[in-house]
Design a protein around this motif. Structure first.
Motif, PDB file in Angstrom:
ATOM      1  N   ILE A 131       0.837  -1.198   0.000  1.00  0.00           N
ATOM      2  CA  ILE A 131       0.000   0.000   0.000  1.00  0.00           C
ATOM      3  C   ILE A 131       0.874   1.251   0.000  1.00  0.00           C
ATOM      4  O   ILE A 131       0.506   2.281  -0.605  1.00  0.00           O
ATOM      5  CB  ILE A 131      -1.004   0.004   1.183  1.00  0.00           C
ATOM      6  N   PHE A 132       2.036   1.200   0.628  1.00  0.00           N
ATOM      7  CA  PHE A 132       2.959   2.331   0.550  1.00  0.00           C
ATOM      8  C   PHE A 132       3.510   2.480  -0.865  1.00  0.00           C
ATOM      9  O   PHE A 132       3.656   3.604  -1.372  1.00  0.00           O
ATOM     10  CB  PHE A 132       4.105   2.168   1.551  1.00  0.00           C
ATOM     11  N   GLU A 133       3.819   1.376  -1.513  1.00  0.00           N
ATOM     12  CA  GLU A 133       4.320   1.437  -2.888  1.00  0.00           C
ATOM     13  C   GLU A 133       3.254   2.001  -3.831  1.00  0.00           C
ATOM     14  O   GLU A 133       3.553   2.796  -4.723  1.00  0.00           O
ATOM     15  CB  GLU A 133       4.770   0.047  -3.338  1.00  0.00           C
ATOM     16  N   ARG A 134       2.011   1.598  -3.633  1.00  0.00           N
ATOM     17  CA  ARG A 134       0.916   2.132  -4.451  1.00  0.00           C
ATOM     18  C   ARG A 134       0.748   3.624  -4.193  1.00  0.00           C
ATOM     19  O   ARG A 134       0.556   4.414  -5.127  1.00  0.00           O
ATOM     20  CB  ARG A 134      -0.378   1.382  -4.129  1.00  0.00           C
ATOM     21  N   ALA A 135       0.799   4.021  -2.916  1.00  0.00           N
ATOM     22  CA  ALA A 135       0.654   5.429  -2.562  1.00  0.00           C
ATOM     23  C   ALA A 135       1.772   6.266  -3.172  1.00  0.00           C
ATOM     24  O   ALA A 135       1.537   7.393  -3.627  1.00  0.00           O
ATOM     25  CB  ALA A 135       0.637   5.584  -1.043  1.00  0.00           C
ATOM     26  N   THR A 136       2.980   5.736  -3.181  1.00  0.00           N
ATOM     27  CA  THR A 136       4.112   6.446  -3.783  1.00  0.00           C
ATOM     28  C   THR A 136       3.893   6.624  -5.279  1.00  0.00           C
ATOM     29  O   THR A 136       4.101   7.715  -5.836  1.00  0.00           O
ATOM     30  CB  THR A 136       5.419   5.684  -3.525  1.00  0.00           C
ATOM     31  N   LYS A 137       3.460   5.572  -5.934  1.00  0.00           N
ATOM     32  CA  LYS A 137       3.217   5.610  -7.380  1.00  0.00           C
ATOM     33  C   LYS A 137       2.090   6.571  -7.738  1.00  0.00           C
ATOM     34  O   LYS A 137       2.157   7.284  -8.761  1.00  0.00           O
ATOM     35  CB  LYS A 137       2.886   4.205  -7.887  1.00  0.00           C
ATOM     36  N   GLU A 138       1.054   6.622  -6.903  1.00  0.00           N
ATOM     37  CA  GLU A 138      -0.118   7.448  -7.195  1.00  0.00           C
ATOM     38  C   GLU A 138      -0.096   8.805  -6.484  1.00  0.00           C
ATOM     39  O   GLU A 138      -1.071   9.548  -6.535  1.00  0.00           O
ATOM     40  CB  GLU A 138      -1.388   6.680  -6.819  1.00  0.00           C
ATOM     41  N   ASN A 139       1.032   9.118  -5.821  1.00  0.00           N
ATOM     42  CA  ASN A 139       1.198  10.390  -5.106  1.00  0.00           C
ATOM     43  C   ASN A 139       0.089  10.625  -4.074  1.00  0.00           C
ATOM     44  O   ASN A 139      -0.527  11.687  -4.019  1.00  0.00           O
ATOM     45  CB  ASN A 139       1.244  11.567  -6.094  1.00  0.00           C
ATOM     46  N   LEU A 140      -0.112   9.620  -3.246  1.00  0.00           N
ATOM     47  CA  LEU A 140      -1.149   9.703  -2.223  1.00  0.00           C
ATOM     48  C   LEU A 140      -0.532   9.733  -0.826  1.00  0.00           C
ATOM     49  O   LEU A 140       0.471   9.064  -0.564  1.00  0.00           O
ATOM     50  CB  LEU A 140      -2.082   8.490  -2.306  1.00  0.00           C
ATOM     51  N   PRO A 141      -1.128  10.481   0.099  1.00  0.00           N
ATOM     52  CA  PRO A 141      -0.735  10.367   1.504  1.00  0.00           C
ATOM     53  C   PRO A 141      -1.206   9.026   2.047  1.00  0.00           C
ATOM     54  O   PRO A 141      -2.105   8.393   1.492  1.00  0.00           O
ATOM     55  CB  PRO A 141      -1.469  11.526   2.178  1.00  0.00           C
ATOM     56  N   VAL A 142      -0.604   8.590   3.143  1.00  0.00           N
ATOM     57  CA  VAL A 142      -0.988   7.334   3.795  1.00  0.00           C
ATOM     58  C   VAL A 142      -1.461   7.634   5.215  1.00  0.00           C
ATOM     59  O   VAL A 142      -0.811   8.389   5.944  1.00  0.00           O
ATOM     60  CB  VAL A 142       0.186   6.329   3.843  1.00  0.00           C
ATOM     61  N   VAL A 143      -2.590   7.048   5.568  1.00  0.00           N
ATOM     62  CA  VAL A 143      -3.082   7.094   6.948  1.00  0.00           C
ATOM     63  C   VAL A 143      -3.077   5.665   7.474  1.00  0.00           C
ATOM     64  O   VAL A 143      -3.668   4.773   6.869  1.00  0.00           O
ATOM     65  CB  VAL A 143      -4.507   7.674   7.023  1.00  0.00           C
ATOM     66  N   GLY A 144      -2.356   5.440   8.569  1.00  0.00           N
ATOM     67  CA  GLY A 144      -2.253   4.090   9.112  1.00  0.00           C
ATOM     68  C   GLY A 144      -2.766   4.000  10.539  1.00  0.00           C
ATOM     69  O   GLY A 144      -2.396   4.819  11.393  1.00  0.00           O
ATOM     70  N   PHE A 145      -3.633   3.024  10.796  1.00  0.00           N
ATOM     71  CA  PHE A 145      -4.131   2.754  12.147  1.00  0.00           C
ATOM     72  C   PHE A 145      -3.426   1.513  12.668  1.00  0.00           C
ATOM     73  O   PHE A 145      -3.558   0.429  12.097  1.00  0.00           O
ATOM     74  CB  PHE A 145      -5.647   2.527  12.122  1.00  0.00           C
ATOM     75  N   THR A 146      -2.670   1.669  13.737  1.00  0.00           N
ATOM     76  CA  THR A 146      -1.897   0.558  14.272  1.00  0.00           C
ATOM     77  C   THR A 146      -2.517   0.000  15.538  1.00  0.00           C
ATOM     78  O   THR A 146      -3.006   0.732  16.397  1.00  0.00           O
ATOM     79  CB  THR A 146      -0.451   0.994  14.583  1.00  0.00           C
ATOM     80  N   THR A 147      -2.527  -1.297  15.625  1.00  0.00           N
ATOM     81  CA  THR A 147      -2.835  -2.004  16.858  1.00  0.00           C
ATOM     82  C   THR A 147      -2.204  -3.371  16.733  1.00  0.00           C
ATOM     83  O   THR A 147      -2.437  -4.075  15.749  1.00  0.00           O
ATOM     84  CB  THR A 147      -4.342  -2.115  17.137  1.00  0.00           C
ATOM     85  N   SER A 148      -1.358  -3.750  17.668  1.00  0.00           N
ATOM     86  CA  SER A 148      -0.619  -5.000  17.471  1.00  0.00           C
ATOM     87  C   SER A 148       0.055  -5.461  18.746  1.00  0.00           C
ATOM     88  O   SER A 148       0.432  -4.658  19.601  1.00  0.00           O
ATOM     89  CB  SER A 148       0.443  -4.803  16.383  1.00  0.00           C
ATOM     90  N   GLY A 149       0.193  -6.771  18.828  1.00  0.00           N
ATOM     91  CA  GLY A 149       0.980  -7.366  19.897  1.00  0.00           C
ATOM     92  C   GLY A 149       2.435  -7.551  19.497  1.00  0.00           C
ATOM     93  O   GLY A 149       3.221  -8.089  20.262  1.00  0.00           O
ATOM     94  N   GLY A 150       2.786  -7.135  18.270  1.00  0.00           N
ATOM     95  CA  GLY A 150       4.168  -7.230  17.823  1.00  0.00           C
ATOM     96  C   GLY A 150       4.334  -8.219  16.678  1.00  0.00           C
ATOM     97  O   GLY A 150       3.372  -8.586  15.997  1.00  0.00           O
TER      98      GLY A 150
END
Length: 267
Positions: A131-150
């Motif tokens: 999704i970061f690679e797609r955003a870079t190609k399409e000149n889009l900002p990225v919004v990421g929601f994180t939740t994780s145990g690692g």
């Protein structure tokens, strides 16, 4: 993780772990998954988060079919994956796509603690990288929601490699002058905190979200010191400069859209 209870001809119920009372799921959704009695933030699954944040009908998912495999033959891993799929309704612990937030187009990824506590294996790393690679190609900002145990221990060192892999895609995105906003939700821990969760240009946290690398008990045992009250909570991190702001869930969509508009010179 939410505790759901469903019975015939009765609405879906959710247990609030803080006040130990059952709540109507539909009513909770209308209140942004915030308990009306004790004001605690219940954890939000990826699908509900999309409804809260993205303009209706604008979310387009990518790489939905990618699924983890038991690549190192870890005992009982296949069974855990199957149970997580059934519990979450997802193929993996992250959902990625593009969407609009108050008419501002962006790429977005949302981690879901209902799938193996949001742990990161090779597929989670691959999906976020893509999704970061797609955003870079399409000149889009990225919004990421994180939740994780690692990192996901069932995939060994291959899961740890995803920290560097995703971080590399974040750097390339940044080198193109593009914006990355991270929203830290409860809990964001382990290798996710040690990598892309803290790489955002702007880092937002939900109130009282647990954010850290190692657990507080492990840190106390290692250092031999008593940790201050509220250690690893969002408010402590804001006070010590680890996050840029804390935003309440009902205002989060507005805040994200405002930042995106400023970045796009529309404010």
């Amino acid at each position: 993780m939410l505790n759901f209870k469903k019975s015939d001809n009765k609405p879906l119920k959710v247990m609030c772990k803080k006040c130990n009372a059952e709540k109507d799921y539909k009513a909770l959704k209308e209140n942004f998954m915030i308990c009306p009695d004790c004001n605690s933030y219940l954890r939000v699954g990826a699908k509900d988060r999309i409804e809260m944040i993205c303009d209706k009908g604008t979310f387009k998912e990518f790489d939905k079919g990618l699924k983890s495999k038991n690549i190192i033959d870890f005992p009982n891993y296949d069974e855990k994956l199957k149970k997580s799929e059934e519990a979450s309704g997802l193929n993996e612990a992250v959902v990625c796509g593009t969407a609009k937030i108050d008419s501002e187009k962006c790429a977005i990824f949302i981690m879901d603690s209902n799938f193996m506590m949001g742990s990161m294996g090779t597929v989670v790393g691959e999906k976020i990288t893509r999704i970061f690679e797609r955003a870079t190609k399409e000149n889009l900002p990225v919004v990421g929601f994180t939740t994780s145990g690692g990192a996901r221990m069932q995939e060994g060192i291959l899961s740890l490699m995803q920290m560097a892999k995703v971080s590399g895609s974040v750097k390339r995105h940044s080198e193109h002058g593009l914006l990355y906003i991270t929203v830290l939700t409860d809990p964001t821990t382990g290798g996710i905190t040690a990598s892309f969760a803290m790489h955002g240009d702007i880092i937002i946290a939900e109130p009282k979200a647990l954010v850290g690398f190692a657990g507080a008990r492990v840190i106390e045992q290692t250092t031999g010191q008593k940790l201050p009250e509220g250690f690893q909570r969002a408010e402590f991190l804001l006070e010590h400069g680890f996050v840029d702001m804390i935003e309440e869930r009902p205002r989060l969509k507005y805040t994200l859209s405002k930042i995106l508009k400023i970045h796009n010179n529309k404010a």
